[in-house]
Write a protein that holds these residues in place. Structure first.
Motif, short mmCIF file in Angstrom:
data_model
loop_
_atom_site.label_atom_id
_atom_site.label_comp_id
_atom_site.label_asym_id
_atom_site.label_seq_id
_atom_site.Cartn_x
_atom_site.Cartn_y
_atom_site.Cartn_z
N VAL A 81 0.83 -1.20 0.00
CA VAL A 81 0.00 0.00 0.00
C VAL A 81 0.87 1.25 0.00
CG1 VAL A 81 -1.59 1.36 1.42
CG2 VAL A 81 -2.05 -1.05 1.02
N ASN A 82 1.95 1.22 0.78
CA ASN A 82 2.87 2.37 0.81
C ASN A 82 3.62 2.53 -0.51
OD1 ASN A 82 2.16 3.02 3.43
ND2 ASN A 82 3.85 1.88 4.36
N GLU A 83 4.08 1.41 -1.07
CA GLU A 83 4.84 1.47 -2.32
C GLU A 83 3.99 1.98 -3.48
OE1 GLU A 83 6.40 -2.42 -2.89
OE2 GLU A 83 8.09 -2.16 -1.52
N LEU A 84 2.72 1.60 -3.49
CA LEU A 84 1.81 2.01 -4.56
C LEU A 84 1.17 3.37 -4.29
CD1 LEU A 84 0.14 -1.46 -5.21
CD2 LEU A 84 1.76 -0.27 -6.70
N ARG A 85 1.49 3.95 -3.14
CA ARG A 85 1.04 5.30 -2.76
C ARG A 85 -0.48 5.41 -2.74
NH1 ARG A 85 5.37 9.18 -6.07
NH2 ARG A 85 7.26 8.24 -5.16
N LEU A 86 -1.11 4.45 -2.12
CA LEU A 86 -2.57 4.49 -2.01
C LEU A 86 -3.03 5.51 -0.98
CD1 LEU A 86 -2.39 1.90 -3.72
CD2 LEU A 86 -4.23 0.96 -2.34
N MET A 87 -2.16 5.85 -0.04
CA MET A 87 -2.50 6.82 0.99
C MET A 87 -1.75 8.13 0.74
SD MET A 87 -4.50 5.06 3.07
CE MET A 87 -4.84 3.37 3.60
N LEU A 251 -2.14 9.94 -8.09
CA LEU A 251 -1.67 9.54 -9.41
C LEU A 251 -2.64 8.53 -10.01
CD1 LEU A 251 2.12 9.07 -8.61
CD2 LEU A 251 1.06 11.03 -9.75
N ILE A 252 -2.68 8.48 -11.34
CA ILE A 252 -3.60 7.57 -12.02
C ILE A 252 -3.33 6.11 -11.65
CG2 ILE A 252 -2.16 7.44 -14.11
CD1 ILE A 252 -4.82 7.26 -15.69
N GLN A 253 -2.04 5.78 -11.40
CA GLN A 253 -1.71 4.40 -11.02
C GLN A 253 -2.32 4.05 -9.66
OE1 GLN A 253 0.46 6.68 -11.98
NE2 GLN A 253 1.56 5.92 -13.79
N ALA A 254 -2.29 5.02 -8.72
CA ALA A 254 -2.88 4.78 -7.41
C ALA A 254 -4.39 4.64 -7.50
CB ALA A 254 -2.50 5.93 -6.46
#
Length: 330
Positions: A81-87, A251-254
């Motif tokens: 979750v941190n690596e994908l910057r969901l927060m 970001l669109i990826q998140a």
């Protein structure tokens, strides 16, 4: 505790271990022996059979394995979750939420086939989220398909997570028939080797296909557990509100990763409806996506007292359900 885990401190990995042990102490004090269910896959049955000689004398081994799975799943999912910057910022609230929500129900604190495949499904979600910039998407999709196929060997209804691949591809990547077929081939590959093994050992008569059945899932819980479910749903609704509020800033990826989380939750909610048995342990598949929403509910509120009170209310329910409810009637 929410303030402590809100920080991105590497020492929080150890604090999560201590936090999990304290929350889940009852599972060690009164270890439960898992029972085979009709819907369980042959690998899970083989695992229980392999553990039985040791676990027969030391049943606590089941609790140790279950806790190890829960803790590693919490840490790994939090890291992803941190690596994908969901927060909005890195934190340990998702891992804390996973340990907390799985402590609210005794069935989620014992070794089971859905608990085991949660590890595979976390990996599948992470690889699906990374497909948008994957240099070798076909290789990744084949491996994702293999993971889903292997998951069905532990718990057959997890085949429904093939929908995560289908709809996930529609969200993450432009349509390419070859990629969809490779993912399907990956799911079929474990069954190819299984069929080859059964054929070579001439065990066609002894093999039983687990199958599935469309049913109305029922479970017996105390009134306190129903209240705990309501609290989780309210907290997740709050988390969903904050996620939507911050959605356009990400970001669109998140945003695509969050869409996969919502899809993950939808499939996990649906799976108990294709069970041939009625036990609450199969709903643990919802714990992973729920923990992401719970983490958002603990992170985003401006007033620190709200998530703090919410956290301790849930901890109070864990204590009540673990120590007092077993002595009360539903």
């Amino acid at each position: 505790m929410t303030g402590t885990f809100k920080a991105n401190n590497p020492y929080n990995t150890f604090l999560l271990l201590v936090y999990g042990i304290l929350l889940k102490l009852p599972m060690f004090l009164q270890p439960k022996v898992p029972q085979e269910q009709m819907i369980d896959g042959f690998l899970y049955r083989a695992l229980l059979k392999w553990l039985q000689p040791v676990a027969g004398a030391f049943p606590i081994i089941y609790a140790i394995i279950a806790f190890a799975l829960l803790y590693t799943q919490a840490v790994s999912f939090n890291k992803l979750v941190n690596e994908l910057r969901l927060m909005q910022k890195p934190n340990y609230l998702t891992g804390m939420s996973y340990l907390l929500v799985t402590s609210l129900f005794t069935e989620w604190n014992m070794l089971s086939s859905p608990l085991i495949i949660n590890t595979l499904l976390i990996w599948v979600w992470a690889r699906m989220s990374g497909l948008h910039n994957d240099a070798n998407p076909k290789t990744s999709l084949f491996n994702i398909g293999i993971a889903i196929g292997l998951a069905t060997f532990f718990y057959f209804p997890s085949l429904a997570f093939a929908a995560l691949i289908i709809f996930g591809l529609a969200i993450i990547r432009p349509f390419k028939l070859s990629e969809w077929l490779i993912a399907l081939l990956g799911i079929m590959t474990p069954y190819y080797f299984l069929a080859a093994g059964i054929f070579l050992t001439d065990k066609w008569k002894g093999y039983k296909f687990p199958g599935f059945a469309v049913t109305n899932p029922k479970f017996n819980q105390t009134n306190w557990a129903y209240i705990a479910i309501i609290i989780v749903l309210i907290t997740c609704t709050i988390g969903f509100f904050y996620v939507q509020q911050n959605f356009r800033r990400q970001l669109i990826q998140a945003r695509k990763s969050w869409n996969l989380i919502f899809l993950y939750l939808l499939v996990a909610v649906f799976i108990p409806f294709v069970n041939a048995t009625h036990t609450f342990e199969y709903w643990i598949l919802c714990a992973v996506p729920l923990s992401a929403l719970l983490g958002a509910a603990f992170l985003y509120p401006l007033k620190k007292t709200f998530p703090l009170i919410l956290h301790w209310v849930m901890v109070a329910f864990v204590i009540a359900i673990s120590y007092f409810v077993p002595h009360l009637k539903p």
